[in-house]
Scaffold this motif. Sequence first.
Motif, PDB file in Angstrom:
ATOM      1  N   PHE A   1       5.776  -0.172  -1.063  1.00  0.00           N
ATOM      2  CA  PHE A   1       6.087   0.726   0.336  1.00  0.00           C
ATOM      3  C   PHE A   1       6.996   2.054  -0.101  1.00  0.00           C
ATOM      4  N   ARG A   2       7.074   2.766   0.804  1.00  0.00           N
ATOM      5  CA  ARG A   2       7.889   3.832   0.688  1.00  0.00           C
ATOM      6  C   ARG A   2       8.764   4.174   1.725  1.00  0.00           C
ATOM      7  N   GLN A   3       9.900   4.858   1.504  1.00  0.00           N
ATOM      8  CA  GLN A   3      10.788   5.241   2.637  1.00  0.00           C
ATOM      9  C   GLN A   3      11.393   6.657   2.406  1.00  0.00           C
TER      10      GLN A   3
ATOM     11  N   GLU B   1       7.399   2.235   4.996  1.00  0.00           N
ATOM     12  CA  GLU B   1       6.116   2.387   5.427  1.00  0.00           C
ATOM     13  C   GLU B   1       5.152   1.646   4.552  1.00  0.00           C
ATOM     14  N   PHE B   2       4.135   1.153   4.637  1.00  0.00           N
ATOM     15  CA  PHE B   2       3.265   0.229   3.880  1.00  0.00           C
ATOM     16  C   PHE B   2       2.622   1.637   3.227  1.00  0.00           C
ATOM     17  N   VAL B   3       2.296   1.159   1.864  1.00  0.00           N
ATOM     18  CA  VAL B   3       1.456   2.222   0.858  1.00  0.00           C
ATOM     19  C   VAL B   3       0.128   1.509   0.485  1.00  0.00           C
TER      20      VAL B   3
ATOM     21  N   GLY C   1      -5.654  -9.852  -8.004  1.00  0.00           N
ATOM     22  CA  GLY C   1      -5.872  -8.512  -8.242  1.00  0.00           C
ATOM     23  C   GLY C   1      -7.482  -8.048  -7.905  1.00  0.00           C
ATOM     24  N   THR C   2      -8.209  -9.028  -7.189  1.00  0.00           N
ATOM     25  CA  THR C   2      -9.650  -8.830  -6.602  1.00  0.00           C
ATOM     26  C   THR C   2      -9.718  -7.916  -5.390  1.00  0.00           C
ATOM     27  N   SER C   3      -8.664  -7.935  -4.622  1.00  0.00           N
ATOM     28  CA  SER C   3      -8.510  -7.354  -3.549  1.00  0.00           C
ATOM     29  C   SER C   3      -7.040  -6.372  -3.413  1.00  0.00           C
ATOM     30  N   THR C   4      -7.719  -5.114  -2.936  1.00  0.00           N
ATOM     31  CA  THR C   4      -6.642  -4.101  -2.614  1.00  0.00           C
ATOM     32  C   THR C   4      -7.000  -3.334  -1.402  1.00  0.00           C
ATOM     33  N   TYR C   5      -5.877  -2.886  -0.809  1.00  0.00           N
ATOM     34  CA  TYR C   5      -5.836  -2.182   0.482  1.00  0.00           C
ATOM     35  C   TYR C   5      -4.607  -1.218   0.466  1.00  0.00           C
ATOM     36  N   TYR C   6      -5.124  -0.135   1.339  1.00  0.00           N
ATOM     37  CA  TYR C   6      -4.147   1.203   1.101  1.00  0.00           C
ATOM     38  C   TYR C   6      -3.962   1.451   2.736  1.00  0.00           C
ATOM     39  N   ALA C   7      -2.887   2.135   2.763  1.00  0.00           N
ATOM     40  CA  ALA C   7      -2.634   3.337   4.097  1.00  0.00           C
ATOM     41  C   ALA C   7      -3.668   4.138   3.913  1.00  0.00           C
TER      42      ALA C   7
END
Length: 124
Positions: free
Chosen positions: A37-39, A46-48, A55-61
């Motif tokens: 996350f970052r602020q 907020e989610f980043v 480690g087989t599934s990744t998701y991004y803002a």
Amino acid sequence: QVQLVESGGGLVQAGGSLRLSCAASGRTFGNYAMGWFRQAPGKEREFVAGINWIGTSTYYADSVKGRFTISRDNGKNTLYLQMNSLTPEDTAVYYCARNTPGGRRYSASDFSSWGQGTQVTVSS
């Protein structure tokens, strides 16, 4: 209870890259999904990016998709965030956290064991 320590932040020019690390204590790191996350000043956290336990599934803002890559090394109890093509809008304190089992993947309220954060500043 896992403890998390972020590192790798700093000052970089726009277009540059940084790699953040999040070192976890304890033997349960590999059991949980993790997230970054970052602020920024005056803004909500907020989610980043997020990653499942293996480690087989990744998701991004949407704002970082195609520029940032999250990864993990469970053997080293470490989470990473590779950040490329940085812009001044990426300036913030970056935090890693552990996803609550069964919790939402994008909501800060469903994460725990927050680290102290590492500052990323991107100059124009």
